[in-house]
Design an enzyme around this catalytic site. Structure first.
Site, PDB file in Angstrom:
ATOM      1  N   HIS A  71      -5.789  -6.028  -2.946  1.00 17.38           N
ATOM      2  CA  HIS A  71      -6.593  -6.161  -1.742  1.00 17.38           C
ATOM      3  C   HIS A  71      -6.806  -7.622  -1.356  1.00 17.38           C
ATOM      4  O   HIS A  71      -7.564  -7.900  -0.421  1.00 17.38           O
ATOM      5  CB  HIS A  71      -7.940  -5.467  -1.919  1.00 17.38           C
ATOM      6  CG  HIS A  71      -7.868  -3.982  -1.805  1.00 17.38           C
ATOM      7  ND1 HIS A  71      -8.959  -3.152  -2.009  1.00 17.38           N
ATOM      8  CD2 HIS A  71      -6.833  -3.150  -1.517  1.00 17.38           C
ATOM      9  CE1 HIS A  71      -8.591  -1.885  -1.851  1.00 17.38           C
ATOM     10  NE2 HIS A  71      -7.301  -1.863  -1.552  1.00 17.38           N
ATOM     11  N   GLY A  88       4.169  10.917  -8.345  1.00 14.92           N
ATOM     12  CA  GLY A  88       5.054   9.901  -8.893  1.00 14.92           C
ATOM     13  C   GLY A  88       5.794   9.088  -7.851  1.00 14.92           C
ATOM     14  O   GLY A  88       5.753   9.371  -6.654  1.00 14.92           O
ATOM     15  N   HIS A 117       0.533   4.413  -2.602  1.00 12.06           N
ATOM     16  CA  HIS A 117       0.292   5.779  -2.134  1.00 12.06           C
ATOM     17  C   HIS A 117       1.446   6.708  -2.499  1.00 12.06           C
ATOM     18  O   HIS A 117       1.241   7.917  -2.636  1.00 12.06           O
ATOM     19  CB  HIS A 117       0.055   5.782  -0.621  1.00 12.06           C
ATOM     20  CG  HIS A 117      -1.326   5.378  -0.231  1.00 12.06           C
ATOM     21  ND1 HIS A 117      -2.133   6.126   0.595  1.00 12.06           N
ATOM     22  CD2 HIS A 117      -2.070   4.289  -0.572  1.00 12.06           C
ATOM     23  CE1 HIS A 117      -3.306   5.528   0.750  1.00 12.06           C
ATOM     24  NE2 HIS A 117      -3.287   4.405   0.054  1.00 12.06           N
ATOM     25  N   VAL A 143       0.811   9.857  -5.999  1.00  6.49           N
ATOM     26  CA  VAL A 143       0.928  11.276  -5.631  1.00  6.49           C
ATOM     27  C   VAL A 143       2.310  11.780  -6.047  1.00  6.49           C
ATOM     28  O   VAL A 143       3.314  11.384  -5.486  1.00  6.49           O
ATOM     29  CB  VAL A 143       0.720  11.471  -4.115  1.00  6.49           C
ATOM     30  CG1 VAL A 143       0.846  12.949  -3.750  1.00  6.49           C
ATOM     31  CG2 VAL A 143      -0.647  10.929  -3.698  1.00  6.49           C
ATOM     32  N   ARG A 153       0.827  -1.209   0.000  1.00  6.13           N
ATOM     33  CA  ARG A 153       0.000   0.000   0.000  1.00  6.13           C
ATOM     34  C   ARG A 153       0.862   1.260   0.000  1.00  6.13           C
ATOM     35  O   ARG A 153       0.516   2.261  -0.635  1.00  6.13           O
ATOM     36  CB  ARG A 153      -0.924  -0.024   1.222  1.00  6.13           C
ATOM     37  CG  ARG A 153      -1.949   1.105   1.263  1.00  6.13           C
ATOM     38  CD  ARG A 153      -2.978   0.865   2.351  1.00  6.13           C
ATOM     39  NE  ARG A 153      -3.943   1.967   2.391  1.00  6.13           N
ATOM     40  CZ  ARG A 153      -4.188   2.707   3.460  1.00  6.13           C
ATOM     41  NH1 ARG A 153      -3.535   2.471   4.589  1.00  6.13           N
ATOM     42  NH2 ARG A 153      -5.071   3.674   3.424  1.00  6.13           N
ATOM     43  N   ASN A 182      -3.726   8.977   4.039  1.00  4.67           N
ATOM     44  CA  ASN A 182      -2.489   8.345   4.487  1.00  4.67           C
ATOM     45  C   ASN A 182      -2.426   8.132   5.997  1.00  4.67           C
ATOM     46  O   ASN A 182      -1.443   7.571   6.496  1.00  4.67           O
ATOM     47  CB  ASN A 182      -1.283   9.181   4.042  1.00  4.67           C
ATOM     48  CG  ASN A 182      -1.058   9.125   2.549  1.00  4.67           C
ATOM     49  OD1 ASN A 182      -1.416   8.144   1.902  1.00  4.67           O
ATOM     50  ND2 ASN A 182      -0.474  10.170   1.989  1.00  4.67           N
TER      51      ASN A 182
END
Length: 350
Positions: free
Chosen positions: A202, A79, A73, A77, A69, A101
């Protein structure tokens, strides 16, 4: 992998051979990145990352989902530049302070910094934190029985983090429907198949009640299996409960295709999960992955390699951080210590 099943050392050693023999993806490589970027300067890089994560996952396999994850994340955002790792300063709150976050695992950041220290101790400060995040994500897929894939390396670390508005604008929340998800992925030049395949991440990990409470209260989402709803309400008795539950109810610690079987049985946890099966534009892809794990693995790898090259910094751009949470200019003392340790380590080899 069941919670009581440990990753064997033989798997780790065998995987090193797989890594050597496995062919590279046909996905185009961004200029500045290379599959052999550290082959001469840090030949033991992947061995160092894999063996440390083998130990981490044997103690707590759920850390794999946290690292996977973290990579997502980071890349979505500004790159794949390690910006999510930076702590805030007087200039404002960092990416970690943005609402999407807040549930990133604190342990994931520690693991990345531990890996950085191990790698820099062995090779000197030449491997970026963003490359380490990408490698950790790959191991987080492979070691829990998922596919192995080679990664183009050579990313550099950003000098600053994104603002909260930018972070919010780029990270799709779990309440998104397929239409909103498709736009978010199209904006990153990722396809519909990439969306469904990457959502398959997931298959490991846990979700907070607050991320799907809207599907339980005040009335249950009619697309949810009723037994599934009853079980979720035991974990989340109110719409403000902050407990967590498995994203994949069938094999939560294995990286496999059971997430898609969940969706077909109306047991997807988030709106962003279940709507992939409800929506006609993505339903057939979900079904194909549910019945063909090999196909899912193939498309997941393609999506990961494409996502892992989003807006990367290369060449003389950015820097190689000597502490993943701090820019080098704010960390000069530690940088000199790392260099001195590397120098002493080199001398001790002769």
């Amino acid at each position: 992998m069941g919670s009581s099943k440990f990753i064997s050392l033989s798997l780790v050693l065998f995987s090193l051979v797989v890594g050597i023999c496995k062919g590279q993806s046909t996905i185009p490589v961004v200029p500045g990145l290379s599959y052999s970027f550290y082959s001469s300067s840090c030949p033991d890089l992947e061995f160092i990352v894999r063996t440390h994560l083998w130990e981490v996952f044997n103690n707590d396999i759920t850390q794999a989902a946290g690292l996977l994850r973290l990579h997502f994340h980071d890349c979505f955002v500004q790159g794949c530049d390690g910006s999510v790792l930076l702590v805030g300063s007087a200039s404002g709150p960092d990416e970690q302070d943005a609402p999407p976050n807040l549930t990133l695992r604190a342990e994931a950041f520690k693991i990345i910094e531990d890996l950085r220290a191990l790698v820099h101790n062995a090779c000197g400060p030449i491997v970026s934190c963003s490359d380490i995040v990408a490698l950790a994500a790959r191991e987080s897929v492979f070691l829990p029985d998922g596919p192995f894939y080679e990664i183009p390396l050579g990313r550099r670390d950003s000098l600053n983090f994104a603002t909260t508005p930018v972070t919010l604008a780029n990270l799709p929340p779990p309440t998104f429907n397929t239409t909103s998800l498709l736009k978010a992925f199209t904006d990153k030049n990722l396809t519909t198949t990439d969306l469904v395949a990457l959502s398959g991440g997931h298959t490991i990990g846990r979700g907070h009640c607050t991320s799907f409470a809207n599907r339980l209260y005040p009335t249950p989402d009619p697309t949810m299996d009723q037994t599934f709803v009853k079980n979720l309400k035991l974990t989340c008795p109110t719409n403000t409960t902050d407990n967590t539950t498995n994203l994949d109810i069938r094999s939560p610690n294995l990286f496999d295709n059971k997430y898609f079987v969940d969706l077909m049985n109306r047991q997807g946890l988030f709106t962003s999960d279940q709507d992939l099966y409800t929506d006609s534009r993505t339903r057939s892809i979900v079904t194909s992955f549910a019945v063909n794990q090999t196909l899912f693995f193939e498309k997941f790898v393609e999506g990961m390699i494409k996502m892992g090259q989003l807006e990367v910094l290369t060449g003389s751009q950015g820097e190689i951080r000597t502490n993943c949470s701090v820019r080098n200019v704010d960390n000069i003392g530690l940088a000199s210590v790392v260099k001195e340790q590397h120098k002493q380590g080199m001398l001790s080899q002769y």
